[in-house]
Design a protein around this motif. Structure first.
Motif, PDB file in Angstrom:
ATOM      1  N   PHE A  28      34.119  14.621  90.591  1.00 30.09           N
ATOM      2  CA  PHE A  28      34.142  16.057  90.879  1.00 30.09           C
ATOM      3  C   PHE A  28      33.927  16.879  89.631  1.00 30.09           C
ATOM      4  O   PHE A  28      33.267  17.913  89.657  1.00 30.09           O
ATOM      5  CB  PHE A  28      35.494  16.372  91.526  1.00 30.09           C
ATOM      6  N   SER A  29      34.468  16.426  88.541  1.00 32.57           N
ATOM      7  CA  SER A  29      34.399  17.208  87.304  1.00 32.57           C
ATOM      8  C   SER A  29      33.001  17.283  86.719  1.00 32.57           C
ATOM      9  O   SER A  29      32.775  18.016  85.755  1.00 32.57           O
ATOM     10  CB  SER A  29      35.362  16.637  86.266  1.00 32.57           C
ATOM     11  N   SER A  30      32.062  16.558  87.290  1.00 33.30           N
ATOM     12  CA  SER A  30      30.694  16.621  86.788  1.00 33.30           C
ATOM     13  C   SER A  30      29.868  17.692  87.501  1.00 33.30           C
ATOM     14  O   SER A  30      28.694  17.878  87.198  1.00 33.30           O
ATOM     15  CB  SER A  30      29.997  15.267  86.942  1.00 33.30           C
ATOM     16  N   TYR A  31      30.494  18.420  88.429  1.00 33.26           N
ATOM     17  CA  TYR A  31      29.790  19.429  89.205  1.00 33.26           C
ATOM     18  C   TYR A  31      30.262  20.842  88.878  1.00 33.26           C
ATOM     19  O   TYR A  31      31.468  21.097  88.774  1.00 33.26           O
ATOM     20  CB  TYR A  31      29.988  19.215  90.705  1.00 33.26           C
ATOM     21  N   ALA A  74      41.852  17.269  89.040  1.00 35.73           N
ATOM     22  CA  ALA A  74      42.693  16.122  89.400  1.00 35.73           C
ATOM     23  C   ALA A  74      42.798  15.976  90.913  1.00 35.73           C
ATOM     24  O   ALA A  74      43.016  14.874  91.420  1.00 35.73           O
ATOM     25  CB  ALA A  74      44.078  16.281  88.794  1.00 35.73           C
ATOM     26  N   LYS A  75      42.644  17.089  91.623  1.00 38.40           N
ATOM     27  CA  LYS A  75      42.735  17.083  93.081  1.00 38.40           C
ATOM     28  C   LYS A  75      41.366  17.180  93.751  1.00 38.40           C
ATOM     29  O   LYS A  75      41.285  17.279  94.982  1.00 38.40           O
ATOM     30  CB  LYS A  75      43.616  18.229  93.561  1.00 38.40           C
ATOM     31  N   ASN A  76      40.320  17.209  92.938  1.00 32.59           N
ATOM     32  CA  ASN A  76      38.956  17.312  93.485  1.00 32.59           C
ATOM     33  C   ASN A  76      38.804  18.507  94.414  1.00 32.59           C
ATOM     34  O   ASN A  76      38.177  18.407  95.483  1.00 32.59           O
ATOM     35  CB  ASN A  76      38.571  16.036  94.238  1.00 32.59           C
ATOM     36  N   THR A  77      39.360  19.623  94.010  1.00 27.83           N
ATOM     37  CA  THR A  77      39.383  20.789  94.886  1.00 27.83           C
ATOM     38  C   THR A  77      39.037  22.054  94.114  1.00 27.83           C
ATOM     39  O   THR A  77      39.468  22.231  92.976  1.00 27.83           O
ATOM     40  CB  THR A  77      40.765  20.953  95.541  1.00 27.83           C
ATOM     41  N   VAL A  78      38.273  22.912  94.766  1.00 30.04           N
ATOM     42  CA  VAL A  78      37.979  24.235  94.236  1.00 30.04           C
ATOM     43  C   VAL A  78      38.552  25.253  95.210  1.00 30.04           C
ATOM     44  O   VAL A  78      38.583  25.025  96.413  1.00 30.04           O
ATOM     45  CB  VAL A  78      36.465  24.448  94.024  1.00 30.04           C
TER      46      VAL A  78
END
Length: 121
Positions: A28-31, A74-78
């Motif tokens: 997720f952090s790559s987006y 960490a939660k893959n959430t926006v």
């Protein structure tokens, strides 16, 4: 990456909502992440975007000062926190992701399903 938006609903003018978008798949952090919206009979429009690490954000003038985009890698959430909602904020809200490009550009390649936000007057 797969995206799942939630948190929409019916709210009175002046109220607030927090939308969430959970991501699964590749890191997720790559987006760079963004929110868009589409009102009935209108084109989809940009709302907000946030960089991979969360250090840079960008807002449409129509929501600036009333919305805050944030992310929890960490939660893959926006998230999109919206306050002082107006009837003209009524729309289907979509989250989106992209691997490359500036946070200020609208060229998002991955899209989730939308969540309906309705603001009553």
């Amino acid at each position: 990456v797969q995206l799942q938006a939630s948190g929409g609903g019916l709210v009175q003018a002046g109220g607030s909502l927090r939308l969430s978008c959970a991501a699964s798949g590749r890191a997720f952090s790559s987006y760079t992440m963004g929110w868009f919206r589409q009102a009935p009979e209108k084109e989809r429009e940009f709302v907000a975007a946030i960089s991979r690490g969360g250090g840079s954000t960008y807002y449409a003038d129509s929501v600036k000062g009333r919305s805050t985009i944030s992310r929890d890698n960490a939660k893959n959430t926006v998230y999109l926190q919206m306050i002082s909602l107006k009837p003209e904020d009524t729309a289907v809200y979509y989250c989106a992701a992209k691997e490359y490009g500036l946070v200020t550009s609208y060229d998002f390649g991955y899209w989730g399903q939308g969540t309906q936000v309705t603001v009553s007057s």
